[in-house]
Design a protein around this motif. Structure first.
Motif, PDB file in Angstrom:
ATOM      1  N   SER A  19       0.824  -1.196   0.000  1.00  0.00           N
ATOM      2  CA  SER A  19       0.000   0.000   0.000  1.00  0.00           C
ATOM      3  C   SER A  19       0.867   1.259   0.000  1.00  0.00           C
ATOM      4  CB  SER A  19      -0.924  -0.006   1.224  1.00  0.00           C
ATOM      5  OG  SER A  19      -1.720   1.142   1.251  1.00  0.00           O
ATOM      6  N   ILE A  22       2.628   1.629  -3.456  1.00  0.00           N
ATOM      7  CA  ILE A  22       1.805   2.079  -4.577  1.00  0.00           C
ATOM      8  C   ILE A  22       1.593   3.584  -4.529  1.00  0.00           C
ATOM      9  CG2 ILE A  22      -0.509   1.729  -3.594  1.00  0.00           C
ATOM     10  CD1 ILE A  22       0.546   0.908  -7.175  1.00  0.00           C
ATOM     11  N   ILE A  26       2.712   5.821  -7.698  1.00  0.00           N
ATOM     12  CA  ILE A  26       1.735   6.630  -8.438  1.00  0.00           C
ATOM     13  C   ILE A  26       2.145   8.094  -8.436  1.00  0.00           C
ATOM     14  CG2 ILE A  26      -0.643   7.487  -8.411  1.00  0.00           C
ATOM     15  CD1 ILE A  26      -1.443   4.606  -7.524  1.00  0.00           C
ATOM     16  N   GLN A  58      -5.238   9.714  -7.255  1.00  0.00           N
ATOM     17  CA  GLN A  58      -5.107   8.395  -7.897  1.00  0.00           C
ATOM     18  C   GLN A  58      -4.663   7.346  -6.880  1.00  0.00           C
ATOM     19  OE1 GLN A  58      -2.720   8.358 -11.542  1.00  0.00           O
ATOM     20  NE2 GLN A  58      -3.080  10.554 -11.687  1.00  0.00           N
ATOM     21  N   ALA A  59      -3.671   7.694  -6.079  1.00  0.00           N
ATOM     22  CA  ALA A  59      -3.164   6.753  -5.079  1.00  0.00           C
ATOM     23  C   ALA A  59      -4.254   6.375  -4.087  1.00  0.00           C
ATOM     24  CB  ALA A  59      -1.972   7.367  -4.344  1.00  0.00           C
ATOM     25  N   GLY A  61      -7.403   6.267  -4.583  1.00  0.00           N
ATOM     26  CA  GLY A  61      -8.324   5.343  -5.252  1.00  0.00           C
ATOM     27  C   GLY A  61      -7.821   3.911  -5.220  1.00  0.00           C
ATOM     28  N   PHE A  62      -6.544   3.719  -5.503  1.00  0.00           N
ATOM     29  CA  PHE A  62      -5.977   2.368  -5.490  1.00  0.00           C
ATOM     30  C   PHE A  62      -5.928   1.797  -4.074  1.00  0.00           C
ATOM     31  CE2 PHE A  62      -4.584   3.359  -9.749  1.00  0.00           C
ATOM     32  CZ  PHE A  62      -4.639   2.122 -10.377  1.00  0.00           C
ATOM     33  N   VAL A  63      -5.546   2.614  -3.108  1.00  0.00           N
ATOM     34  CA  VAL A  63      -5.484   2.141  -1.722  1.00  0.00           C
ATOM     35  C   VAL A  63      -6.876   1.760  -1.226  1.00  0.00           C
ATOM     36  CG1 VAL A  63      -4.987   2.842   0.654  1.00  0.00           C
ATOM     37  CG2 VAL A  63      -3.356   3.347  -1.164  1.00  0.00           C
ATOM     38  N   ALA A  65      -9.442   0.851  -3.052  1.00  0.00           N
ATOM     39  CA  ALA A  65      -9.856  -0.366  -3.764  1.00  0.00           C
ATOM     40  C   ALA A  65      -9.222  -1.598  -3.126  1.00  0.00           C
ATOM     41  CB  ALA A  65      -9.474  -0.272  -5.241  1.00  0.00           C
ATOM     42  N   ALA A  66      -7.933  -1.505  -2.801  1.00  0.00           N
ATOM     43  CA  ALA A  66      -7.257  -2.642  -2.157  1.00  0.00           C
ATOM     44  C   ALA A  66      -7.876  -2.949  -0.802  1.00  0.00           C
ATOM     45  CB  ALA A  66      -5.771  -2.352  -2.008  1.00  0.00           C
TER      46      ALA A  66
END
Length: 109
Positions: A19, A22, A26, A58-59, A61-63, A65-66
């Motif tokens: 986490s 990423i 990003i 953006q980061a 969003g990915f965190v 989602a994970a």
């Protein structure tokens, strides 16, 4: 249903590092480095910080989602992302401030 707490010896540490990693990846993809921000703050501070903010969104969003996908490691995922995002933001904010306060020439005009 409550989120599961990772057991000792589980992969919670790996989830934390992934986490955090990423977020750094990003932001690095969206921006140059804090050093470049400091060097060129006088001519590009607003543009450089715009990309820092977009990278953080953006980061996040990915965190998030994970964290939704891997409920067992939600805590380390969120903490890793928050810590890395906060540290990166502080570095870029400091670089901008230091660059704007400097009288040294940047590499761009």
């Amino acid at each position: 249903m409550a989120a599961q707490t990772p057991t000792p010896g589980s992969s919670g540490g790996v989830a934390f590092l992934v986490s955090a990693g990423i977020v750094y990846e990003i932001i690095a993809a969206a921006c140059s480095a804090p050093q470049t921000t400091e060097i060129n703050a006088s001519s590009r501070a607003d543009t450089l910080m715009k990309w820092v903010h977009l990278g953080l969104v953006q980061a996040a969003g990915f965190v998030l989602a994970a964290a939704v996908i891997d409920k067992a490691h939600r805590g380390p995922i969120l903490v890793g992302g928050i810590v890395a995002g906060g540290l990166m933001y502080v570095q870029y904010a400091h670089a901008k401030q230091a660059g704007l306060a400097s009288n040294k020439p940047g590499t761009e005009t």
